[in-house]
Scaffold this active site. Structure first.
Site, mmCIF file in Angstrom:
data_model
loop_
_atom_site.group_PDB
_atom_site.id
_atom_site.type_symbol
_atom_site.label_atom_id
_atom_site.label_comp_id
_atom_site.label_asym_id
_atom_site.label_seq_id
_atom_site.Cartn_x
_atom_site.Cartn_y
_atom_site.Cartn_z
ATOM 1 C CB VAL A 121 -96.682 2.073 -43.297
ATOM 2 C CG1 VAL A 121 -97.137 1.910 -44.467
ATOM 3 C CG2 VAL A 121 -95.126 1.646 -43.201
ATOM 4 C CG ASP A 130 -92.264 8.161 -49.331
ATOM 5 O OD1 ASP A 130 -91.666 8.291 -48.110
ATOM 6 O OD2 ASP A 130 -93.290 8.160 -49.365
ATOM 7 C CE LYS A 181 -94.532 6.501 -46.475
ATOM 8 N NZ LYS A 181 -95.375 7.820 -47.208
ATOM 9 N N GLY A 194 -98.987 14.751 -42.973
ATOM 10 C CA GLY A 194 -99.403 16.042 -42.095
ATOM 11 C C GLY A 194 -99.227 15.997 -40.614
#
Ligand code: NAP
Length: 440
Positions: free
Chosen positions: A134, A203, A207, A304
């Protein structure tokens, strides 16, 4: 010094390859912090010969992640493949059943099987950590699970999808359309070739379901989330919001109400001067409101390779620091067997302010009719303004923007449904909920 902690990494993509590299580069630093060596002794992915920018030649290779979980000489199984199904699901279960600790960044897996996996970890006396699942590098799981123990949480909400936030930010800053910003996000690698999962809100919903469980001690209910993506947000909405002192963000919100817990993901107007409104681009933010602490807002990189690997590294370090026989922190904040049933707060009873944009025929009586429909449903208006028409839209129509004081979803729906039957609307009405931070 204790024995080295042996790590197996399944999945050597964006996150897995970063993790492999970082654990190597920081070997000494981690050994000092954790009091033992951390060594990657096994890896698994689909393609052994792919160039991943890391040297895996001295590490045991497994073509099959489930085999690695069952047979590799490891203490911790790190799952970085993704997906709610196999091989991730079977591999994680195999590892837990074997008594291995598990670290995963896989929100889809946890949203679907999180309670079962947490229960299995507890039964086996091992750790299941998932900080990266998350909001990437933001330590929100740890905050909810550990730091806020003893607080009663009333609301948790946040910007948890960088792709959506990038698109909404670019639309506002550059005056571009949704489609143009989506293409740009895809070109820059922020959005997948098939971006539906991000822009439709799924998405964020995965989370949010994990945060809800940690915040309220209820079972994960990922299929019980009110969901609206950002595909219907037009530049016109964004500019109107800005003129009214708001910004539009895709928020995931979980909130305790009288009827149950609201879990909702939708475009939301937030006051321009709130901190969350300033969170731009791919950055994520999560706010937690609780009784003892008050409001906590965490902002940081939500995705990332490095940012996500940082969270995974923290999870591994926690395992390295734990000692056999010591009390383990339950993965979901309380033992899986003690999670309450999830009771859904009805969306129709959601209370808050609303932004309503109506494009109407330019004729007498329309304004009065709209005001009447609002009054009939006991909706009090903060403002009602007529927006100038774009030159391309012709002068036979006008756009009316209403901002309501706090009211209910059902009142707004009833008023708008009636307006839709009156014959003067052009196109679909736009309704966007307003969310106010506690302090605003
Ligand atoms: P990715 O770049 O697509 O990498 C996935 C890796 O898993 C690849 O190395 C792939 O092998 C391997 N893999 C896929 N299917 C496999 C299978 N059936 N058997 C064995 N290996 C398989 O994914 P990622 O972006 O690193 O994401 C990994 C996890 O982290 C996901 O759960 C994701 O949701 C989560 N996460 C990612 C980010 C992010 O910024 N990327 C942020 C937060 C959380 P090959 O390389 O051989 O194809």
């Amino acid at each position: 010094m204790a024995d080295a902690l042996k790590i197996g990494i399944a999945g050597l993509g964006t996150v897995g390859a970063s993790l492999f590299r970082i654990l190597g580069e920081r070997h000494n630093m981690l050994a000092v912090a954790c009091g033992r060596d951390i060594r990657v002794t096994a890896v698994s992915a689909r393609n052994r010969s792919a160039d991943r920018g890391v040297d895996i030649t001295a590490t045991a290779w497994f073509d099959n992640a489930v085999t690695m979980a069952a047979e590799a000489d490891i203490d911790v199984f790190v799952e970085l493949m993704g997906g709610a199904g196999d091989p991730a699901y079977t591999a994680v279960k195999t590892a837990l059943n074997r008594g291995l600790h598990v670290v995963t960044a896989n929100k889809a897996l946890l949203a679907k099987h999180g309670v079962e996996l947490a229960a299995l970890a507890e039964e086996k006396g091992v750790i299941l950590n998932f900080e990266a699942a998350v909001a990437g590098g933001i330590p929100v799981i740890k905050a909810l699970r550990e730091s806020l123990t003893g607080n009663t949480v009333s609301r948790v909400y946040g910007i948890m999808n960088g792709t959506c936030n990038y698109i909404l930010t670019r639309m506002e800053k550059e005056g571009l359309s949704f489609e143009a910003c989506l293409k740009e996000a895809q070109r820059l690698g922020y959005a997948e070739a098939d971006p539906a999962f991000d822009i439709e809100g799924n998405d964020t919903a995965h989370k949010l379901s994990i945060l809800t469980t940690l915040a309220f001690g209820t079972k994960i209910a990922a299929d019980d989330i009110y969901l609206e993506g950002i595909t219907n947000i037009s530049l016109e909405d964004i500019l109107a919001a800005r003129d009214l002192g708001y910004r539009i963000k895709l928020l995931g919100v979980a909130q305790k109400t009288a009827s149950g817990i609201e879990q909702r993901v939708h475009p939301t107007m937030v006051p321009q001067d709130s901190v969350i409104a300033q969170v731009d681009g791919v950055t994520n933010a999560v706010a937690i409101e609780s009784d003892v602490l008050g409001e906590l807002l965490m902002v940081g990189p939500g995705a990332g390779g490095n940012a996500t690997a940082s969270a995974v590294m923290g999870d591994i370090a926690d395992i390295a620091k734990s000692r056999p026989g010591s009390q383990l922190v339950p993965s979901l904040g309380r033992p899986a067997t003690m999670l309450d049933a999830y009771i859904r707060g009805e969306m129709q009873s959601h209370e808050g302010g609303y932004f309503i944009r109506l494009t109407v025929e330019d004729r007498a009586g329309v304004f009065a009719s709209i005001a009447t429909r609002m009054a009939e449903n006991a909706i009090s208006l903060e403002s009602i303004v007529q927006r100038p028409q774009a030159a391309t839209q012709g002068d036979d129509r006008k756009t009316i923007i209403l901002v309501t004081h706090a009211t209910t979803e059902s009142s707004v729906r009833k008023a708008v449904d009636t307006i839709e039957t009156e014959g003067y609307l052009i196109g679909k009405p736009q309704v966007i909920r307003i969310e106010r931070p506690k302090a605003a």
